[in-house]
Design an enzyme around this catalytic site. Structure first.
Site, PDB file in Angstrom:
ATOM      1  NE  ARG A  21       5.508 -15.474   1.295  1.00 11.99           N
ATOM      2  CZ  ARG A  21       6.333 -15.211   2.157  1.00 11.99           C
ATOM      3  NH1 ARG A  21       7.839 -15.082   1.712  1.00 11.99           N
ATOM      4  NH2 ARG A  21       6.218 -15.395   3.576  1.00 11.99           N
TER       5      ARG A  21
ATOM      6  N   GLY B  39       0.886  -1.256  -0.177  1.00 12.54           N
ATOM      7  CA  GLY B  39      -0.062   0.146  -0.122  1.00 12.54           C
ATOM      8  C   GLY B  39       0.778   1.332   0.068  1.00 12.54           C
TER       9      GLY B  39
ATOM     10  CB  SER C 210      13.730 -14.944  10.538  1.00  9.12           C
ATOM     11  OG  SER C 210      14.137 -14.880   9.107  1.00  9.12           O
TER      12      SER C 210
ATOM     13  CD  GLU D 152       0.242 -12.491   3.443  1.00 10.54           C
ATOM     14  OE1 GLU D 152       0.686 -11.491   4.070  1.00 10.54           O
ATOM     15  OE2 GLU D 152      -0.314 -13.364   3.813  1.00 10.54           O
TER      16      GLU D 152
ATOM     17  NE  ARG E  89       9.795 -19.346   4.356  1.00 10.09           N
ATOM     18  CZ  ARG E  89       9.639 -18.120   4.410  1.00 10.09           C
ATOM     19  NH1 ARG E  89       8.417 -17.498   4.186  1.00 10.09           N
ATOM     20  NH2 ARG E  89      10.808 -17.158   4.941  1.00 10.09           N
TER      21      ARG E  89
END
Lengths: 320, 666
Positions: free
Chosen positions: B414, B15, B251, B404, B298
């Site tokens: 992703r 945004g 992370s 997203e 992932r």
């Protein structure tokens, strides 16, 4: 239990503890973070069955504040945002009276967005990273929640911190790039320069430093009858621009003035620091640095900004 | 002609990037956000942002390889032209961020440092400590503040998006927002509305997402007629710190910097992890995936950690599922410089120093690959046509989706450090799109030409929803408790491992819960800063998306990316005999091709009249990189790849000779 209390009573800068909050007395404030960093698991020998939470509520800016007591079942590893979620879910006081859920500001829950800043047992901090087991060591009887005292209350624990964002406008807290088209890499910087800037860039505009600052006083602009949004915002801006900028914004000046491109506008930022509500208001109490949840070297920044402002003023005087 | 305005909903990376680019192009923006934009969920991103760079380039890396890793990691469900465009923009985007003052970590010579992330063999990820998301968000926030001062941006912070305003032709002419403080409901006439509202993690109760990530804006757009795509693709991050209110992200960069995942070989070994000798530790990712080690993509890491705890029963603790993520062998100085931020989070919330003691972590819902369906226009060479008004436009004309909340960049899963990139890319890229769209609006169709009644009626419609909620008799169902139950249903049945019978049951349970939710009552019926009302409305809006996710998962009978149904998993090759194994590989490849034909499709959901999602499927543009098997760690992978490559070579020979024939006959 709900006793009326004038919120402004019993408060002095840096210690916004209402007089009647804690009969046993609150342990002296520890320097940054220590209370939250210890080994949580084993220190509290006996875990209570219930937690008592006393909350200073206020229905709207115009209304008077009042205390309300809630209780929830104790669980291991609770943090204060979980406690607030439970309080909202049950919407009942400790003595069973139906009440509205307590309003508060929240988002990331991992102490990086700055939203859930409030006074917990008299100390300003983020609710998400405040662990109940640590609070029980401060005071096993109850946990006391209050809104920050330096910002206008919107409702309950939810305050209006827009003045902090106004300060970032005043100091021109951005890098003036020519445009967003591709113009190649940014300026080369040494690891030392990066490590100098990075801690300052972690400021999440939470306002802890301002809550703790004796020179930062609350500015509340009341809305006039039928006043338009624009007119009200203009009046706020005017009032805010006269008030003290505070440590967070001063430190941001250092951050931008350290950047090779940011430096090109250093003078304008220093001018902002020399104007009304600028650096000269700082009384060197050094509370800011001890409450910063991100351990930002705020007093070092204030010192650096002070020297730069002096040099800037001398240069200007001699017309350099 | 009256001034044309654009509303951007959401002030995270996407945004803000869109807002600053539009402002640069001279287009005034109303920026609406549920939180002050500087507190948006993007601050939680830790690890970094991907792009090819001067160093990796000399090791053989290219934009094409980044693009290839992106679609391979996404199991080919990504639309390829947008991904190609994004990979090509990536180096320029990092350069821009660098110019904006992001304190990226530096090498000794003063260049930007890079680390390695999952699903790639190159050190492609630029980072600013372990708070890259925060640093990038702040840089963009600062630029938007600059435009606010210039008068091109007006912020509406603590405003909730209630839904789009559509004209008689179904074209978006603005939106309705509500001030979360005064509870005023107001129309925002606009010629384009850009949704940059992020993911929907709260549907799963606890996740790594922030409290604003309810998905309610996407759901409101969906209920107003926008298509929602690939809802069932939800990334479960392999490593998070379990907590009572949130599962806090640890992370991937912890592994990127050398962190190792292990469990004691002996179940629930009670010894201090530091006293367990190497030989008694099971580094299961390193043993099973020698090439990628701890940095497998992932979905693989997540499933392995999940199954080592559940199926193998090797969880570190007895009552709680978790494995060790160990950094204790790394120099403390490096840890502090490169991972300080995330290590502090662990220390703060767990009270244990991860530099000294291995962390205990477990997977958690992290990212919505799916989202609002959005269009694009491609060029012949497979890029995006820059400035095409179709780029990022949802199925509702003049309503756009970026970041997203769009669906086409991350496919079935992703790649780490691609989300920051896709947010900023789509945000910047939409600038010229909107400019062209506005310039080409037919005369007399601008928002300023609309009858005021259009906005008055829309405002009333949304006010009526609030009025109905407030009028419900007290003592009904409790929205906060029902939300917890929704989270439990979703987490239990629709995350790491999915079974059809469980999904069916979960769908029924969700319908029952929805019926109960219709009887939710408010404990606050006031007209001022009513967070109870705001939450309840968001919670009710979670149902259409929850059902879309469940139904999409139920119908998709295959394994792809994050969507894993053991019943439909492709087998390993079992035979020891070489010829037999070759035959097995041929059968395997046949099955793979069949499955690709049947399932390599975007799931498209529409909101039915009865409130149930209607699911159809749509082809994916895979014209640039032909889908190939994703074989991380599968037994017999080499032979399968051999057979597969032979097939591909044959196909391309045939295609070539056809082209030659065509050329010679013309």
């Amino acid at each position: 239990m709900s006793e009326s209390t004038d919120q402004s009573n019993g408060k002095s800068p840096g210690s916004s503890q209402p007089k009647d909050t804690n009969k046993e007395g609150i342990p002296p404030k520890s320097p940054h973070g220590q209370g939250d960093h210890g080994d949580v698991s084993n220190k509290v020998k006996e875990k209570p069955k219930s937690l008592y939470i006393r909350i200073l509520r206020q229905d709207s800016p115009e209304d008077a504040s009042y205390w309300e007591r809630h209780t929830i079942t104790y669980e291991p590893e609770l943090n204060m945002t979980t406690v607030l979620q439970r309080v909202a879910a049950q919407a009942k006081t400790a003595d069973g009276k139906d009440v509205t859920p307590v309003a508060y500001d929240v988002n990331c829950l991992e102490e990086i967005c700055g939203s859930c800043t409030m006074l917990i047992n008299g100390r300003v901090r983020q609710a998400c990273s405040t662990l109940v087991d640590n609070l029980l060591q401060e005071n096993a009887e109850e946990i006391v929640l209050e809104p920050m005292s330096k910002f206008p209350v919107i409702r309950d624990l939810f305050v209006d911190r827009s003045r902090m964002f106004h300060a970032l406008k005043k100091i021109q807290g951005w890098i003036n790039v020519d445009g967003y088209w591709d113009a190649g890499e940014g300026p080369k910087q040494s690891p030392a320069e990066q490590q100098d800037r990075y801690p300052l860039s972690q400021c999440m505009t939470c306002g802890c430093c301002l809550e703790a600052c004796p020179q930062y006083t609350k500015i509340e602009v009341e809305r006039g009858e039928g006043e338009s949004d624009e007119a009200y915002e203009d009046r706020c801006r005017e009032a805010y621009s006269k008030g003290f900028l505070g440590a967070a914004a001063i430190s941001q000046v250092v951050l931008f003035n350290l950047h090779p491109t940011g430096k090109m506008r250093a003078g304008e930022r220093l001018d902002a620091l020399s104007s009304e509500g600028g650096l000269q208001v700082c009384g060197n109490a050094q509370n800011c640095v001890s409450v910063c949840p991100k351990s930002i070297p705020l007093t070092t920044s204030i010192g650096r900004a002070g020297r730069a402002t002096t040099v800037h003023a001398i240069k200007r005087f001699f017309g350099f | 002609m009256a001034e044309q305005r654009v509303v951007v909903v959401g002030g995270g990376l996407a945004g803000l990037a869109a807002t600053m680019k539009l402002a640069e192009l001279g287009i005034p923006v109303d920026l609406m956000s549920m939180v002050p934009v500087k507190r948006s969920h993007s601050v939680c991103a830790q690890g970094g942002i991907n792009s090819v760079n001067n160093v990796t380039r000399q090791q053989g890396d290219t934009e094409w390889k980044h693009f290839d890793d992106t679609v391979y990691g996404g199991d080919f469900l990504n639309h390829q032209p947008p991904c190609k465009e994004m990979a090509e923009w990536a180096p320029r985007i990092i350069d821009l961020l660098d110019r904006l003052g992001v304190p990226f970590n530096r090498t000794g010579e003063g260049f930007r440092d890079q680390r390695r992330f999952g699903g790639t063999l190159y050190k492609r990820t630029a980072f600013a400590g372990a708070t890259t998301g925060q640093q990038l968000l702040y840089a963009l926030d600062e630029q938007v503040r600059r435009w606010e001062v210039e008068g091109l941006v007006k912020k509406y912070e603590f405003w909730d998006f209630l839904g789009p305003v559509l004209d008689d032709n179904g074209v978006c002419k603005g939106c309705i927002g509500q001030d979360m403080v005064t509870m005023e409901t107001k129309a925002f006439p606009a010629d384009a509305v850009i949704l940059a509202t992020g993911g929907c993690g709260l549907i799963f109760g606890r996740s790594t997402m922030s409290m604003a990530c309810t998905g309610s804006a996407a759901s409101r757009a969906f209920q107003a007629g926008a298509k929602y795509a690939n809802g069932e693709f939800i990334q479960v991050h392999p490593t998070a710190i379990p907590g009572t209110d949130k599962l806090r992200l640890m992370s991937e960069s912890a592994r990127g910097e050398g962190g190792r995942v292990w469990v004691p070989r002996k179940a629930h070994d009670e010894r201090d992890p530091r006293d367990i000798p190497e030989a008694e530790r099971y580094y299961f990712l390193e043993e099973r995936y020698p090439e990628y080690g701890n940095l497998v993509p992932r979905d693989i890491a997540t499933r392995e950690i999940f199954s080592i705890c559940t199926e193998s029963g090797l969880s570190v603790e007895k009552g709680k599922l978790c494995v060790y993520l160990d950094l204790t062998h790394l120099p403390k100085d490096t840890l502090n410089k490169k991972l300080g931020g995330i290590l502090e989070i662990y220390e703060k919330f767990q009270g244990v120093d991860p530099r000294e003691v291995p962390m205990k972590i477990f997977p958690a819902v992290h990212y919505s690959m799916g989202g609002l369906w959005a269009d694009y226009e491609r060029t012949a060479s497979g890029n995006l046509l820059e400035g095409s008004p179709r780029n990022q436009m949802t199925s509702i004309e003049a309503m756009y989706a970026i970041g997203e909340v769009d669906y086409h960049y991350h496919g079935g899963n992703r790649l780490g450090a691609n989300s920051l990139l896709s947010c900023i890319f789509t945000g910047l890229f939409i600038g010229p799109t909107i400019k062209n769209f506005l310039e080409n609006l037919p005369k007399g169709t601008s928002a300023s030409d609309m009858e005021p009644s259009l906005y008055e009626e829309a405002t009333k419609k949304y006010q009526a929803i609030d009025d109905e909620l407030k009028a419900r008799p007290a003592g009904g169902e409790n929205p906060y408790l029902l939300h917890q139950q929704m989270g439990e249903i979703m987490t239990k049945n629709c995350t790491v491992v999915r079974h059809n019978e469980n999904l069916k049951k979960a769908y029924d349970e969700m319908c029952e819960l929805e019926e109960r939710a219709k009887k939710c009552s408010l404990s606050d019926t006031g007209n001022y800063t009513n967070q109870n009302l705001q939450f309840t409305r968001s919670f009710l809006d979670m149902f259409p998306l929850a059902k879309t996710i469940l139904k999409g998962a139920l119908l998709r009978d295959e394994c792809r990316g994050s969507h894993y149904k053991p019943e439909f998993a492709m087998p390993s090759l079992e035979s020891e005999d070489e010829d037999e194994r070759l035959r097995e590989a041929e059968t395997w490849c046949d099955r793979f091709e069949e499955n690709t034909k049947k399932w390599l499709k975007s799931t498209i959901a529409e909101y039915g009249e009865d409130g149930e999602p209607i699911i159809t499927y749509e082809d994916v543009d895979t014209s640039l990189i032909p889908p190939r098997p994703r074989l991380y760690g599968l037994k017999g992978a080499e032979i399968i790849m051999q057979v597969w490559n032979a097939r591909m070579a044959k196909q391309s020979n045939q295609a070539d000779s056809k082209t030659e024939e065509a050329v010679s006959s013309s």
